[in-house]
Design a protein around this motif. Sequence first.
Motif, PDB file in Angstrom:
ATOM      1  N   TYR A  34      -5.551   4.378   4.147  1.00  0.00           N
ATOM      2  CA  TYR A  34      -4.130   4.388   4.488  1.00  0.00           C
ATOM      3  C   TYR A  34      -3.625   3.101   5.138  1.00  0.00           C
ATOM      4  N   ASP A  35      -3.729   1.993   4.413  1.00  0.00           N
ATOM      5  CA  ASP A  35      -2.973   0.808   4.832  1.00  0.00           C
ATOM      6  C   ASP A  35      -1.584   0.941   4.190  1.00  0.00           C
ATOM      7  N   GLU A  36      -0.788  -0.117   4.233  1.00  0.00           N
ATOM      8  CA  GLU A  36       0.586   0.011   3.741  1.00  0.00           C
ATOM      9  C   GLU A  36       0.603   0.426   2.268  1.00  0.00           C
ATOM     10  N   ARG A  37      -0.234  -0.245   1.474  1.00  0.00           N
ATOM     11  CA  ARG A  37      -0.320   0.068   0.041  1.00  0.00           C
ATOM     12  C   ARG A  37      -0.883   1.478  -0.178  1.00  0.00           C
ATOM     13  N   GLY A  38      -1.864   1.842   0.625  1.00  0.00           N
ATOM     14  CA  GLY A  38      -2.468   3.171   0.525  1.00  0.00           C
ATOM     15  C   GLY A  38      -1.454   4.272   0.836  1.00  0.00           C
ATOM     16  N   ASP A  39      -0.626   4.058   1.860  1.00  0.00           N
ATOM     17  CA  ASP A  39       0.434   5.029   2.184  1.00  0.00           C
ATOM     18  C   ASP A  39       1.351   5.225   0.979  1.00  0.00           C
ATOM     19  N   GLU A  40       1.691   4.094   0.342  1.00  0.00           N
ATOM     20  CA  GLU A  40       2.575   4.114  -0.828  1.00  0.00           C
ATOM     21  C   GLU A  40       1.928   4.900  -1.967  1.00  0.00           C
ATOM     22  N   LEU A  41       0.650   4.605  -2.222  1.00  0.00           N
ATOM     23  CA  LEU A  41      -0.056   5.298  -3.305  1.00  0.00           C
ATOM     24  C   LEU A  41      -0.194   6.784  -3.001  1.00  0.00           C
ATOM     25  N   PHE A  42      -0.416   7.126  -1.726  1.00  0.00           N
ATOM     26  CA  PHE A  42      -0.522   8.549  -1.398  1.00  0.00           C
ATOM     27  C   PHE A  42       0.816   9.261  -1.615  1.00  0.00           C
ATOM     28  N   GLN A  43       1.914   8.580  -1.295  1.00  0.00           N
ATOM     29  CA  GLN A  43       3.239   9.146  -1.603  1.00  0.00           C
ATOM     30  C   GLN A  43       3.343   9.448  -3.103  1.00  0.00           C
ATOM     31  N   GLN A  44       2.859   8.508  -3.925  1.00  0.00           N
ATOM     32  CA  GLN A  44       2.908   8.721  -5.385  1.00  0.00           C
ATOM     33  C   GLN A  44       1.990   9.869  -5.812  1.00  0.00           C
ATOM     34  N   ILE A  45       0.826   9.974  -5.162  1.00  0.00           N
ATOM     35  CA  ILE A  45      -0.092  11.073  -5.481  1.00  0.00           C
ATOM     36  C   ILE A  45       0.598  12.417  -5.276  1.00  0.00           C
ATOM     37  N   LYS A 218      -9.605   2.616  -5.335  1.00  0.00           N
ATOM     38  CA  LYS A 218      -9.949   1.192  -5.451  1.00  0.00           C
ATOM     39  C   LYS A 218      -9.193   0.317  -4.458  1.00  0.00           C
ATOM     40  N   ASN A 219      -8.120   0.864  -3.872  1.00  0.00           N
ATOM     41  CA  ASN A 219      -7.388   0.097  -2.871  1.00  0.00           C
ATOM     42  C   ASN A 219      -8.286  -0.278  -1.688  1.00  0.00           C
ATOM     43  N   LEU A 220      -9.353   0.502  -1.474  1.00  0.00           N
ATOM     44  CA  LEU A 220     -10.320   0.132  -0.433  1.00  0.00           C
ATOM     45  C   LEU A 220     -10.928  -1.238  -0.715  1.00  0.00           C
ATOM     46  N   LEU A 221     -11.210  -1.500  -1.996  1.00  0.00           N
ATOM     47  CA  LEU A 221     -11.799  -2.791  -2.377  1.00  0.00           C
ATOM     48  C   LEU A 221     -10.775  -3.906  -2.162  1.00  0.00           C
ATOM     49  N   VAL A 222      -9.543  -3.623  -2.564  1.00  0.00           N
ATOM     50  CA  VAL A 222      -8.456  -4.599  -2.399  1.00  0.00           C
ATOM     51  C   VAL A 222      -8.248  -4.904  -0.911  1.00  0.00           C
ATOM     52  N   ARG A 223      -8.326  -3.839  -0.108  1.00  0.00           N
ATOM     53  CA  ARG A 223      -8.132  -4.012   1.343  1.00  0.00           C
ATOM     54  C   ARG A 223      -9.250  -4.862   1.955  1.00  0.00           C
ATOM     55  N   MET A 224     -10.493  -4.626   1.512  1.00  0.00           N
ATOM     56  CA  MET A 224     -11.607  -5.451   2.022  1.00  0.00           C
ATOM     57  C   MET A 224     -11.431  -6.903   1.596  1.00  0.00           C
ATOM     58  N   ASN A 225     -10.961  -7.109   0.356  1.00  0.00           N
ATOM     59  CA  ASN A 225     -10.722  -8.489  -0.092  1.00  0.00           C
ATOM     60  C   ASN A 225      -9.731  -9.189   0.825  1.00  0.00           C
ATOM     61  N   ARG A 226      -8.658  -8.488   1.147  1.00  0.00           N
ATOM     62  CA  ARG A 226      -7.595  -9.110   1.939  1.00  0.00           C
ATOM     63  C   ARG A 226      -7.969  -9.233   3.418  1.00  0.00           C
ATOM     64  N   GLU A 227      -8.445  -8.118   4.001  1.00  0.00           N
ATOM     65  CA  GLU A 227      -8.619  -8.111   5.458  1.00  0.00           C
ATOM     66  C   GLU A 227      -9.957  -8.673   5.902  1.00  0.00           C
ATOM     67  N   LEU A 228     -10.953  -8.657   5.003  1.00  0.00           N
ATOM     68  CA  LEU A 228     -12.281  -9.123   5.409  1.00  0.00           C
ATOM     69  C   LEU A 228     -12.745 -10.304   4.562  1.00  0.00           C
ATOM     70  N   ASP A 229     -11.816 -10.878   3.825  1.00  0.00           N
ATOM     71  CA  ASP A 229     -12.116 -12.034   2.984  1.00  0.00           C
ATOM     72  C   ASP A 229     -13.327 -11.752   2.075  1.00  0.00           C
ATOM     73  N   ALA A 230     -13.245 -10.644   1.333  1.00  0.00           N
ATOM     74  CA  ALA A 230     -14.326 -10.270   0.418  1.00  0.00           C
ATOM     75  C   ALA A 230     -13.936 -10.626  -1.015  1.00  0.00           C
ATOM     76  N   ASP A 231     -14.907 -10.540  -1.933  1.00  0.00           N
ATOM     77  CA  ASP A 231     -14.572 -10.870  -3.330  1.00  0.00           C
ATOM     78  C   ASP A 231     -14.938  -9.746  -4.312  1.00  0.00           C
ATOM     79  N   PHE A 232     -14.614  -8.528  -3.944  1.00  0.00           N
ATOM     80  CA  PHE A 232     -14.796  -7.395  -4.859  1.00  0.00           C
ATOM     81  C   PHE A 232     -13.928  -7.588  -6.101  1.00  0.00           C
ATOM     82  N   GLU A 233     -14.483  -7.217  -7.260  1.00  0.00           N
ATOM     83  CA  GLU A 233     -13.686  -7.157  -8.484  1.00  0.00           C
ATOM     84  C   GLU A 233     -13.463  -5.680  -8.799  1.00  0.00           C
ATOM     85  N   PRO A 234     -12.270  -5.165  -8.471  1.00  0.00           N
ATOM     86  CA  PRO A 234     -12.015  -3.730  -8.639  1.00  0.00           C
ATOM     87  C   PRO A 234     -12.319  -3.223 -10.054  1.00  0.00           C
TER      88      PRO A 234
END
Length: 324
Positions: A34-45, A218-234
């Motif tokens: 539930y980051d900002e994008r996750g909140d949005e996606l949950f609304q869509q769910i 998969k937003n978890l992977l995106v979040r790790m990329n952004r907040e923890l400078d990771a390089d996951f390929e979703p």
Amino acid sequence: MNNTKPPDFKTQFAEEIFKGLTSYPKKISSKFFYDERGDELFQQIMELPEYYLTGKEYQILLRHREEIGDAFASMEGFDLIELGAGDGKKTKVLLRHFEEKNFDYKYLPVDISKNVLEQLSASLQQEIPAVEVEPQQGTYGEVLSRLADYRDRKKIILFLGSNIGNLTPQEAVVFLRKISSSMDEKDLFFMGVDQKKEPRVILDAYNDSAGVTEAFNKNLLVRMNRELDADFEPDTFMHWPLYNPETGVAKSYLVSTKEQTVQINSLDLEVHFQKWETIHTEVSQKYDDTSIAWLAEEAGLEITGSWTDKESCFKNYLFKRTGS
Ligand code: AVJ
């Protein structure tokens, strides 16, 4: 080399990701969806045709608001404390009814996100301006212990949306014990719980055809990329939900479709995935009357009422503390 000394973690997210991705099997807590994008996606769910939970609970509250209101009301009035209020769409059904009935109450939405609380207060001000709202920012635990001292008025604690399902039954017992020990004998606890049902229906709720739940996972992977400078390929991970009708557990995984190594720079960590290795990302436990009765008994709660839909798809239970 990696993994020799854990860095001092800047955030709880960083710490839990480090621990979860260096354990075997790998896991990440669903609270990090539930980051900002996750909140949005949950609304869509919640709008998806397959995701029946929100609509069913909404219908139950709408249909039975009169009886639920009668069970809540008391001479002295009450404080309505909602854990994880979100957008309040379902709660507003009750609040509107309480206004019509001129109930004497205050609404205390609890959320960890200040942003969520501000939006909810603003929308209530617009839609039901007469409601007295006192937002409570913090974790459920913090707010519950703060409110345990609110002994002057009857407390009614709301926990809707089958959020209890994100805990394993053992964790749920611990959580519900905290609730019951923050309750006085006159207080009530009202909880919405998704029920065991046709396994296909449950599986589809976590595997929608539009792919929104996949993006949410998969937003978890995106979040790790952004907040923890990771390089996951979703795209190299699969969304894999499953449902076990024996235990009532629905789980979601991310499955690596190839052998790969991912860098998480701000954790100074290299994470290796074998082909088909998993990250467990969510539990969505389903219950029935028997398992809820067990949960209540373990937690020192007693069921005093329940409301459901025609197919017993979803159920809202009312509890008081045992021994009162
Ligand atoms: C908000 C925890 C009730 O488990 O059904 C929805 C979250 N995850 N789709 C659930 C969720 C995937 C949801 N809860």
